[in-house]
Design a protein around this motif. Structure first.
Motif, PDB file in Angstrom:
ATOM      1  N   LEU A  69      50.087  47.422  43.403  1.00 32.99           N
ATOM      2  CA  LEU A  69      49.067  48.338  43.935  1.00 32.99           C
ATOM      3  C   LEU A  69      47.787  48.267  43.102  1.00 32.99           C
ATOM      4  O   LEU A  69      46.684  48.242  43.648  1.00 32.99           O
ATOM      5  N   VAL A  70      47.935  48.258  41.775  1.00 33.22           N
ATOM      6  CA  VAL A  70      46.768  48.196  40.894  1.00 33.22           C
ATOM      7  C   VAL A  70      46.036  46.873  41.090  1.00 33.22           C
ATOM      8  O   VAL A  70      44.809  46.849  41.220  1.00 33.22           O
ATOM      9  N   GLU A  71      46.788  45.793  41.124  1.00 33.73           N
ATOM     10  CA  GLU A  71      46.159  44.478  41.293  1.00 33.73           C
ATOM     11  C   GLU A  71      45.430  44.384  42.624  1.00 33.73           C
ATOM     12  O   GLU A  71      44.306  43.885  42.690  1.00 33.73           O
ATOM     13  N   ARG A 118      50.096  51.968  32.857  1.00 32.15           N
ATOM     14  CA  ARG A 118      49.032  52.907  32.492  1.00 32.15           C
ATOM     15  C   ARG A 118      47.824  52.147  31.963  1.00 32.15           C
ATOM     16  O   ARG A 118      46.682  52.458  32.324  1.00 32.15           O
ATOM     17  N   HIS A 119      48.043  51.152  31.139  1.00 32.01           N
ATOM     18  CA  HIS A 119      46.947  50.363  30.580  1.00 32.01           C
ATOM     19  C   HIS A 119      46.162  49.665  31.696  1.00 32.01           C
ATOM     20  O   HIS A 119      44.930  49.657  31.680  1.00 32.01           O
ATOM     21  N   LYS A 120      46.866  49.108  32.676  1.00 31.02           N
ATOM     22  CA  LYS A 120      46.196  48.450  33.808  1.00 31.02           C
ATOM     23  C   LYS A 120      45.340  49.431  34.588  1.00 31.02           C
ATOM     24  O   LYS A 120      44.219  49.112  34.998  1.00 31.02           O
ATOM     25  N   VAL A 121      45.875  50.613  34.826  1.00 25.84           N
ATOM     26  CA  VAL A 121      45.120  51.619  35.574  1.00 25.84           C
ATOM     27  C   VAL A 121      43.897  52.053  34.769  1.00 25.84           C
ATOM     28  O   VAL A 121      42.795  52.163  35.316  1.00 25.84           O
ATOM     29  N   GLU A 122      44.069  52.275  33.477  1.00 26.97           N
ATOM     30  CA  GLU A 122      42.933  52.668  32.645  1.00 26.97           C
ATOM     31  C   GLU A 122      41.867  51.573  32.613  1.00 26.97           C
ATOM     32  O   GLU A 122      40.670  51.868  32.622  1.00 26.97           O
ATOM     33  N   LYS A 136      36.219  53.322  27.837  1.00 31.60           N
ATOM     34  CA  LYS A 136      37.673  53.207  27.619  1.00 31.60           C
ATOM     35  C   LYS A 136      38.279  54.583  27.340  1.00 31.60           C
ATOM     36  O   LYS A 136      39.329  54.932  27.881  1.00 31.60           O
ATOM     37  N   GLU A 137      37.622  55.355  26.518  1.00 30.33           N
ATOM     38  CA  GLU A 137      38.101  56.704  26.193  1.00 30.33           C
ATOM     39  C   GLU A 137      38.041  57.606  27.423  1.00 30.33           C
ATOM     40  O   GLU A 137      38.973  58.358  27.704  1.00 30.33           O
ATOM     41  N   ILE A 142      40.451  60.361  32.317  1.00 29.48           N
ATOM     42  CA  ILE A 142      40.528  60.430  33.777  1.00 29.48           C
ATOM     43  C   ILE A 142      41.947  60.122  34.245  1.00 29.48           C
ATOM     44  O   ILE A 142      42.474  60.783  35.141  1.00 29.48           O
ATOM     45  N   PHE A 143      42.576  59.123  33.628  1.00 34.99           N
ATOM     46  CA  PHE A 143      43.963  58.793  33.974  1.00 34.99           C
ATOM     47  C   PHE A 143      44.854  60.016  33.763  1.00 34.99           C
ATOM     48  O   PHE A 143      45.651  60.372  34.621  1.00 34.99           O
ATOM     49  N   ALA A 144      44.715  60.670  32.613  1.00 37.52           N
ATOM     50  CA  ALA A 144      45.547  61.837  32.304  1.00 37.52           C
ATOM     51  C   ALA A 144      45.283  62.975  33.300  1.00 37.52           C
ATOM     52  O   ALA A 144      46.227  63.628  33.767  1.00 37.52           O
TER      53      ALA A 144
END
Length: 170
Positions: A69-71, A118-122, A136-137, A142-144
């Motif tokens: 999905l992320v890709e 999580r890293h990919k989504v971020e 990045k921060e 936003i992910f959280a």
């Protein structure tokens, strides 16, 4: 000569995941998976090994699907044009990442898969923000917020508008 598989391992894992998410790990036995798939318990043992292997395989497959999905979202031009909200909407699928994370905590390999997702989504979030060091921060925040919102929506309450949080953080 090997027989043709009437039901793919992917479909079996899908049934295992459904049982896991609906009724928990103790509900996944060769008998229950047999009833859900129509495959004999002995066939399941031969193909997938132990119940534990079957569960781990189902969870790993679910992380694969979330990765896909992320890709797809990062390559989709229409999602790119919709900015950050479009990206996050495209990542909401049939699998709840929070529930999947809970299932993954018992295995370090699966926990690693969760961290990698999580890293990919971020990274995808950061790519839609500016190119500053702060991106990045901000992406992590936003992910959280996004995952927290999904968790509490499932729990029956809407605490904030994600779009407002993105505007404040961006």
């Amino acid at each position: 000569m090997a027989r043709t598989k009437l039901i793919s391992d992917r479909d079996v894992f899908q049934q295992v995941l459904t049982l896991l998410l609906k009724n928990g790990e103790k509900s996944v036995t060769f008998s229950t998976v047999s009833a859900a798939t129509g495959l004999a318990p002995t066939t399941l043992v031969q193909r997938l090994g132990s119940c534990s292997d079957m569960i781990l395989g189902a969870i790993a497959q679910a992380w694969d699907e979330l990765d896909q999905l992320v890709e797809a979202a990062t390559l989709d031009a229409s999602t790119m044009n919709k900015g950050l909200p479009g990206l996050l909407k495209s990542l909401v699928g049939p699998i709840d990442p929070g529930a999947l994370l809970t299932l993954s905590l018992r295995d370090s390999g699966l926990t690693g898969r969760a961290k990698a997702w999580r890293h990919k989504v971020e990274q995808a979030i950061a790519a839609r923000l500016d190119v500053s060091a702060k991106a990045k921060e901000t992406a992590a925040l936003i992910f959280a917020a996004w995952q927290g919102r999904m968790l509490w929506d499932a729990g029956g309450g809407k605490g904030f508008r994600l779009g407002d949080a993105i505007k404040r953080l961006g």
